[in-house]
Design a protein around this motif. Structure first.
Motif, PDB file in Angstrom:
ATOM      1  N   LEU A 118       0.841  -1.196   0.000  1.00  0.00           N
ATOM      2  CA  LEU A 118       0.000   0.000   0.000  1.00  0.00           C
ATOM      3  C   LEU A 118       0.872   1.240   0.000  1.00  0.00           C
ATOM      4  O   LEU A 118       1.592   1.509   0.960  1.00  0.00           O
ATOM      5  CB  LEU A 118      -0.919  -0.006   1.226  1.00  0.00           C
ATOM      6  N   ARG A 119       0.772   2.001  -1.093  1.00  0.00           N
ATOM      7  CA  ARG A 119       1.484   3.270  -1.178  1.00  0.00           C
ATOM      8  C   ARG A 119       0.458   4.394  -1.230  1.00  0.00           C
ATOM      9  O   ARG A 119      -0.653   4.233  -1.733  1.00  0.00           O
ATOM     10  CB  ARG A 119       2.420   3.320  -2.381  1.00  0.00           C
ATOM     11  N   ALA A 120       0.846   5.536  -0.694  1.00  0.00           N
ATOM     12  CA  ALA A 120       0.001   6.728  -0.728  1.00  0.00           C
ATOM     13  C   ALA A 120       0.647   7.766  -1.630  1.00  0.00           C
ATOM     14  O   ALA A 120       1.872   7.859  -1.716  1.00  0.00           O
ATOM     15  CB  ALA A 120      -0.179   7.298   0.675  1.00  0.00           C
ATOM     16  N   ASN A 121      -0.186   8.544  -2.294  1.00  0.00           N
ATOM     17  CA  ASN A 121       0.283   9.662  -3.097  1.00  0.00           C
ATOM     18  C   ASN A 121      -0.455  10.906  -2.637  1.00  0.00           C
ATOM     19  O   ASN A 121      -1.680  10.984  -2.742  1.00  0.00           O
ATOM     20  CB  ASN A 121       0.028   9.415  -4.583  1.00  0.00           C
ATOM     21  N   MET A 122       0.283  11.855  -2.090  1.00  0.00           N
ATOM     22  CA  MET A 122      -0.320  13.081  -1.580  1.00  0.00           C
ATOM     23  C   MET A 122       0.528  14.279  -1.973  1.00  0.00           C
ATOM     24  O   MET A 122       1.718  14.144  -2.274  1.00  0.00           O
ATOM     25  CB  MET A 122      -0.439  13.017  -0.051  1.00  0.00           C
ATOM     26  N   ARG A 165      -1.103  -4.391  -5.758  1.00  0.00           N
ATOM     27  CA  ARG A 165      -0.402  -3.112  -5.936  1.00  0.00           C
ATOM     28  C   ARG A 165      -1.417  -2.008  -5.671  1.00  0.00           C
ATOM     29  O   ARG A 165      -2.166  -1.607  -6.561  1.00  0.00           O
ATOM     30  CB  ARG A 165       0.194  -3.015  -7.349  1.00  0.00           C
ATOM     31  N   LEU A 166      -1.415  -1.527  -4.437  1.00  0.00           N
ATOM     32  CA  LEU A 166      -2.457  -0.612  -3.991  1.00  0.00           C
ATOM     33  C   LEU A 166      -1.920   0.811  -3.896  1.00  0.00           C
ATOM     34  O   LEU A 166      -0.802   1.043  -3.428  1.00  0.00           O
ATOM     35  CB  LEU A 166      -3.012  -1.048  -2.638  1.00  0.00           C
ATOM     36  N   LEU A 167      -2.749   1.750  -4.315  1.00  0.00           N
ATOM     37  CA  LEU A 167      -2.424   3.172  -4.249  1.00  0.00           C
ATOM     38  C   LEU A 167      -3.573   3.883  -3.555  1.00  0.00           C
ATOM     39  O   LEU A 167      -4.720   3.743  -3.972  1.00  0.00           O
ATOM     40  CB  LEU A 167      -2.243   3.735  -5.665  1.00  0.00           C
ATOM     41  N   THR A 168      -3.290   4.621  -2.491  1.00  0.00           N
ATOM     42  CA  THR A 168      -4.327   5.442  -1.885  1.00  0.00           C
ATOM     43  C   THR A 168      -4.023   6.914  -2.145  1.00  0.00           C
ATOM     44  O   THR A 168      -2.875   7.347  -2.047  1.00  0.00           O
ATOM     45  CB  THR A 168      -4.488   5.181  -0.377  1.00  0.00           C
ATOM     46  N   GLU A 169      -5.066   7.644  -2.513  1.00  0.00           N
ATOM     47  CA  GLU A 169      -4.957   9.075  -2.766  1.00  0.00           C
ATOM     48  C   GLU A 169      -5.681   9.870  -1.677  1.00  0.00           C
ATOM     49  O   GLU A 169      -6.057  11.012  -1.878  1.00  0.00           O
ATOM     50  CB  GLU A 169      -5.518   9.394  -4.153  1.00  0.00           C
ATOM     51  N   GLY A 170      -5.883   9.225  -0.531  1.00  0.00           N
ATOM     52  CA  GLY A 170      -6.498   9.904   0.605  1.00  0.00           C
ATOM     53  C   GLY A 170      -8.005   9.826   0.590  1.00  0.00           C
ATOM     54  O   GLY A 170      -8.565   8.897   0.016  1.00  0.00           O
TER      55      GLY A 170
END
Length: 256
Positions: free
Chosen positions: A40-44, A187-192
Motif C-alpha cells: 500500500l502506497r500513498a500519493n499526496m 499493488r495498492l495506491l491510496t490518494e487519501g
C-alpha cells in the motif's frame, strides 16, 4: 525534471530534462510485497506550510510534473483506494486505460485500468455518476458488515462490487489490503483523503508515501496530509528517492 536522490551514477543524471513515462514507471515500480501480500502506497501533495488542499481541493497545489507522476502511479496500480469524502470533493471519475502503460500492465496480468476502491461506512454516494455507470473495470465499495442495506443494494444495482472489510458500519483499515489482495489486487495506491490516510497509518499498513512538496504557502485551516488517530509511537520511514522540477520536490519514503 532531475534526480536529487539517490545520486545519479553519471553527472548528466542531475541535468534538467523531461522524463518520459517509461522512466517514471521504472522509478516508481512497485517492490515485491513481503509474503506475497499487498503493498500500500500513498500519493499526496502538500504546501510548504503543510496544507493538504486549498479550498477543499488538492488541484491548486499541483503542477504538470505532479500530474505526470499522479498518472504514472495510477498506471502502475491494481487498485486506487480512496475515501468517500474525497470522491465527493474531487469529483472522481473512472480510471482510464492509457496506451503508455498497456504493455507493462499486460505483462503483469493487470486489467486495462486500475480498480477504484471506495472506503465508505454509510455509502452516501451518487451511484448515477460515471464512476459507477461507465468504468472499464467495476468500481469497488469497501464497507462494514452492517452498512445500510438499501445503500448496499443501490451500489450493486449500479454495477459496483461491495466488499465487507469491517464489523458494524465502519471499515477496518487494517483489513483493506488483505481483502483486496484476496481478489488479486496487490499493488495498492491510496490518494487519501487525510482521514483515510491517517487510518491506514495508525493501523500500521501504510508501506510507502509518495509526497509532492509544492513551493507554495497556503495558510488557512486545511488539514495535514495525515489526519487520523494519534499513534503511540511515530512510525519510521526511510527516504527512497527525490525528484525535482520547477521547485516541486517529489519524494518517496518507505516504511522501515
Amino acid at each position: 525534471m532531475r534526480r536529487l536522490f539517490p545520486s545519479p551514477l553519471h553527472p548528466s543524471g542531475t541535468e534538467e530534462r523531461t522524463w518520459d513515462l517509461d522512466e517514471l514507471a521504472e522509478a516508481y515500480a512497485y517492490p515485491d510485497a513481503p509474503g506475497g501480500g499487498a503493498w500500500l502506497r500513498a500519493n499526496m501533495v502538500s504546501s510548504l506550510d503543510g496544507a493538504a488542499h486549498h479550498e477543499g481541493r488538492s488541484q491548486p497545489l499541483s503542477s504538470d510534473a505532479d500530474m505526470r507522476i499522479f498518472g504514472t502511479l495510477r498506471g502502475l496500480a491494481d487498485a486506487v483506494v480512496v475515501g468517500a469524502e474525497t470522491v465527493r470533493q474531487e469529483g472522481y471519475r473512472p480510471a482510464r486505460a492509457r496506451e503508455a502503460f498497456a504493455t507493462r500492465r499486460a505483462a503483469l496480468g493487470q486489467g486495462p485500468a486500475p480498480v477504484i476502491a471506495i472506503v465508505s461506512a454509510g455509502l452516501d454516494l451518487d451511484f448515477s455518476l460515471p464512476l459507477f455507470t461507465e468504468p472499464l473495470v467495476p468500481t469497488v465499495v469497501l464497507t462494514g458488515d452492517q452498512a445500510p442495506a438499501d445503500r448496499v443494494a443501490a451500489a450493486r444495482a449500479a454495477g459496483a462490487e461491495v466488499i465487507v472489510a469491517g464489523e458494524g458500519r465502519r471499515v477496518d483499515p487494517a483489513r483493506v489490503p488483505e481483502v483486496l489482495a484476496g481478489r488479486g489486487l496487490t499493488r495498492l495506491l491510496t490518494e487519501g483523503g487525510p482521514l483515510l490516510l491517517g487510518q491506514f497509518a495508525s493501523a500500521g499498513v501504510l508501506d510507502e508515501l509518495c509526497l509532492s512538496l509544492a513551493p507554495l504557502v497556503a495558510s488557512g485551516t486545511s488539514p495535514r496530509i495525515v489526519n487520523g488517530p494519534p499513534m503511540a509511537v511515530p512510525e519510521r520511514f526511510v527516504l527512497a528517492s527525490v525528484l525535482e522540477e520547477a521547485g516541486f520536490l517529489f519524494t518517496r519514503y518507505r516504511r522501515v
